[in-house]
Design a protein around this motif. Structure first.
Motif, PDB file in Angstrom:
ATOM      1  N   LEU A  22       0.749  -1.212  -0.015  1.00 27.09           N
ATOM      2  CA  LEU A  22      -0.061   0.063   0.002  1.00 27.09           C
ATOM      3  C   LEU A  22       0.827   1.271   0.100  1.00 27.09           C
ATOM      4  O   LEU A  22       0.790   2.185  -0.824  1.00 27.09           O
ATOM      5  CB  LEU A  22      -1.067   0.101   1.199  1.00 27.09           C
ATOM      6  N   GLY A  23       2.127   1.452   0.762  1.00 24.18           N
ATOM      7  CA  GLY A  23       2.940   2.496   0.964  1.00 24.18           C
ATOM      8  C   GLY A  23       3.553   2.519  -0.591  1.00 24.18           C
ATOM      9  O   GLY A  23       3.818   3.740  -1.148  1.00 24.18           O
ATOM     10  N   LEU A  24       3.798   1.472  -1.105  1.00 20.96           N
ATOM     11  CA  LEU A  24       4.731   1.590  -2.455  1.00 20.96           C
ATOM     12  C   LEU A  24       3.692   2.210  -3.241  1.00 20.96           C
ATOM     13  O   LEU A  24       4.229   2.803  -4.278  1.00 20.96           O
ATOM     14  CB  LEU A  24       5.117  -0.073  -2.673  1.00 20.96           C
ATOM     15  N   GLY A  25       2.484   1.877  -3.427  1.00 21.08           N
ATOM     16  CA  GLY A  25       1.569   2.418  -4.224  1.00 21.08           C
ATOM     17  C   GLY A  25       1.475   4.052  -4.259  1.00 21.08           C
ATOM     18  O   GLY A  25       1.216   4.705  -5.129  1.00 21.08           O
ATOM     19  N   VAL A  26       1.459   4.092  -2.853  1.00 24.22           N
ATOM     20  CA  VAL A  26       1.085   5.719  -2.563  1.00 24.22           C
ATOM     21  C   VAL A  26       2.370   6.475  -3.090  1.00 24.22           C
ATOM     22  O   VAL A  26       2.405   7.759  -3.577  1.00 24.22           O
ATOM     23  CB  VAL A  26       1.158   5.754  -1.080  1.00 24.22           C
ATOM     24  N   LEU A  27       3.837   5.927  -2.916  1.00 23.79           N
ATOM     25  CA  LEU A  27       4.827   6.504  -3.220  1.00 23.79           C
ATOM     26  C   LEU A  27       5.036   6.717  -4.754  1.00 23.79           C
ATOM     27  O   LEU A  27       5.285   7.737  -5.596  1.00 23.79           O
ATOM     28  CB  LEU A  27       6.001   5.829  -2.716  1.00 23.79           C
ATOM     29  N   ILE A  28       4.533   5.646  -5.610  1.00 21.52           N
ATOM     30  CA  ILE A  28       4.590   5.510  -6.871  1.00 21.52           C
ATOM     31  C   ILE A  28       3.533   6.692  -7.589  1.00 21.52           C
ATOM     32  O   ILE A  28       3.743   7.288  -8.454  1.00 21.52           O
ATOM     33  CB  ILE A  28       4.216   4.284  -7.535  1.00 21.52           C
ATOM     34  N   ALA A  29       2.470   6.661  -6.917  1.00 19.41           N
ATOM     35  CA  ALA A  29       1.326   7.709  -7.355  1.00 19.41           C
ATOM     36  C   ALA A  29       1.589   9.119  -7.345  1.00 19.41           C
ATOM     37  O   ALA A  29       1.543   9.813  -8.265  1.00 19.41           O
ATOM     38  CB  ALA A  29       0.084   7.301  -6.536  1.00 19.41           C
ATOM     39  N   HIS A  30       2.284   9.525  -6.191  1.00 20.70           N
ATOM     40  CA  HIS A  30       2.781  10.659  -5.873  1.00 20.70           C
ATOM     41  C   HIS A  30       4.144  11.191  -6.921  1.00 20.70           C
ATOM     42  O   HIS A  30       4.045  12.254  -7.317  1.00 20.70           O
ATOM     43  CB  HIS A  30       3.508  10.876  -4.274  1.00 20.70           C
ATOM     44  N   ALA A  31       5.138  10.317  -7.157  1.00 18.67           N
ATOM     45  CA  ALA A  31       6.034  10.419  -7.824  1.00 18.67           C
ATOM     46  C   ALA A  31       5.589  10.769  -9.321  1.00 18.67           C
ATOM     47  O   ALA A  31       6.284  11.634 -10.361  1.00 18.67           O
ATOM     48  CB  ALA A  31       7.176   9.267  -7.936  1.00 18.67           C
ATOM     49  N   ALA A  32       4.582  10.069  -9.687  1.00 19.90           N
ATOM     50  CA  ALA A  32       4.156   9.996 -11.291  1.00 19.90           C
ATOM     51  C   ALA A  32       3.572  11.482 -11.413  1.00 19.90           C
ATOM     52  O   ALA A  32       3.542  11.920 -12.754  1.00 19.90           O
ATOM     53  CB  ALA A  32       3.005   9.037 -11.404  1.00 19.90           C
ATOM     54  N   LEU A  33       3.273  12.235 -10.546  1.00 17.48           N
ATOM     55  CA  LEU A  33       2.473  13.418 -10.707  1.00 17.48           C
ATOM     56  C   LEU A  33       3.714  14.473 -11.372  1.00 17.48           C
ATOM     57  O   LEU A  33       3.401  15.544 -11.725  1.00 17.48           O
ATOM     58  CB  LEU A  33       1.972  13.920  -9.153  1.00 17.48           C
TER      59      LEU A  33
END
Length: 412
Positions: free
Chosen positions: A42-53
């Motif tokens: 879940l934390g990995l998905g959060v970091l990936i989503a923020h980085a994609a912005l």
């Protein structure tokens, strides 16, 4: 700095300053509320989503795809991802897709967002943690709220896209207006140079023709009639002085730092003579022109028919230069016994000016179409003020006819 690089730096700075606190809060809630095994993906998905912005403007479609994959990873780990603050990343990605992505990606992107909203709502309702807590939310309101969020983000994106397109159109029109203004200024400079070149040709060619004709006659008068030779020299002096004044006026236009500027008192030309901007010659100066040419030895008759009417200053200048150039050509080409006739016919709708010479063509080499440089300049002048000009051989002489309508717009 290129726009894409500036946009990347701006979005990266925004992701760090605004996204880092939100991501940190989401990670804290995830690791506190669930086991590490479920919190880690879940934390990995959060970091990936923020980085994609960080690439939401430079690569909007790729950024949106990465955000969708990251949220799918979070949904697989737990349905509670919807209550995390980082859930706001998804509508931001949808908004960015609507603003910056290509139009062909609009419908597929909205469809994917709508399906993701429904699946996310169903995943939240069916999550074991939610059912274990005794909560049984109705899936329809939950999915409807998520769909409304997606549609709102997409709508704001399309609105912003329209704004940016309008601003880009205004910038393009501004650039085009600046380019057109520069082109008009360049054309104005070229037109002015062409006009000055025609004036210089008219002044110099006419004056030199008179001077040479008088000098040739003066060579014989010095031996036979010395008292008349003085008159010839006076005529040469007057014509030369007038030509010098006209030439200085034209050069004053070229030397003036601003269009239309009259040289101030103290501005000096060659030999310390102050340059002046004399008015352009017109019909009022025609008698003086005829007198100068008569003094050069050419017999000229002048006739007018009809009632004179007012014409524009540009038309007066064109007529004056046409008569001047025609008489200059007569003096140069028509032979020693030539005579010229200048006729003004003020008809009901136009002024017709004819200049005809008689007495032999002499060395005239201009064809009937008037391809000589002087005739080309005459035709351009008359055409520029809405008239027409014809020139050609007429028996043993040459005929130039200029027609200038009084109402130029109606004639056009």
């Amino acid at each position: 700095m290129p726009r894409w690089r500036q946009a990347t730096r701006t979005d990266l700075l925004l992701a760090i300053t605004a996204g880092a606190p939100v991501a940190a809060l989401s990670l804290y809630m995830a690791f506190v509320s669930m086991p590490v095994g479920r919190a880690a993906p879940l934390g990995l998905g959060v970091l990936i989503a923020h980085a994609a912005l960080a690439a939401r403007r430079t690569a909007p479609l790729a950024s949106y795809g990465v955000v969708c994959v990251a949220f799918a990873l979070q949904a697989a780990a737990s349905g509670l991802f919807l209550i995390l603050p980082s859930a706001l990343v998804f509508p931001v990605a949808v908004y960015s897709l609507g603003v910056h992505a290509a139009r062909r990606a609009a419908a597929p992107g909205l469809a994917v967002a709508a399906v993701a909203a429904v699946l996310a709502g169903l995943r939240f309702v069916a999550d074991p943690s939610v059912t274990a807590a005794g909560l049984r939310p109705n899936p329809i309101p939950v999915c409807g709220l998520l769909l409304a969020t997606v549609v709102a983000a997409w709508s704001f994106g399309l609105y912003r896209r329209t704004q940016l397109a309008y601003l880009a159109l205004l910038e393009e029109r501004t650039r085009q207006a600046a380019t057109e203004q520069e082109e008009r200024a360049r054309r104005a400079v070229l037109d002015e140079r062409t006009r000055i070149a025609r004036d210089m040709h008219d002044v110099i060619a006419h004056s030199l023709s008179v001077i040479l004709s008088q000098a040739k006659g003066g060579q014989f008068l010095v031996r036979t009639e010395p008292e008349r030779a003085a008159e010839v020299l006076t005529t040469i002096e007057n014509v030369g002085r007038l030509a010098l004044t006209d030439t200085r006026g034209l050069l004053g236009i070229l030397r003036s730092p601003e269009p239309g500027r009259v040289p101030a008192q103290g501005d000096s030309g060659e030999n310390g003579a102050r340059e002046t901007r004399e008015p352009q010659p017109g019909l009022r100066d025609l008698p003086q022109l005829l007198d100068r040419v008569r003094a050069a030895g050419l017999t000229i008759s002048h006739h007018e028919e009809g009632s004179a009417r007012r014409v524009s200053p540009g038309a007066e200048l064109a007529v004056f230069r046409t008569v001047q150039e025609s008489l200059t050509n007569t003096a140069k080409h028509a032979g020693p016994v030539a005579r010229a006739e200048v006729r003004f016919n003020w008809t009901r709708d136009s002024l017709v000016v004819t200049v005809r010479d008689r007495g032999g063509r002499g060395g005239r080499s201009v064809d009937s179409q008037g391809t000589g440089l002087g005739l080309v300049g005459m035709r351009e002048r008359i055409t520029a003020v809405g008239g027409s000009l014809s020139a050609g051989l007429d028996g043993d002489g040459f005929l130039v006819t200029a027609r200038l309508p009084y109402d130029v717009e109606k004639a056009a």
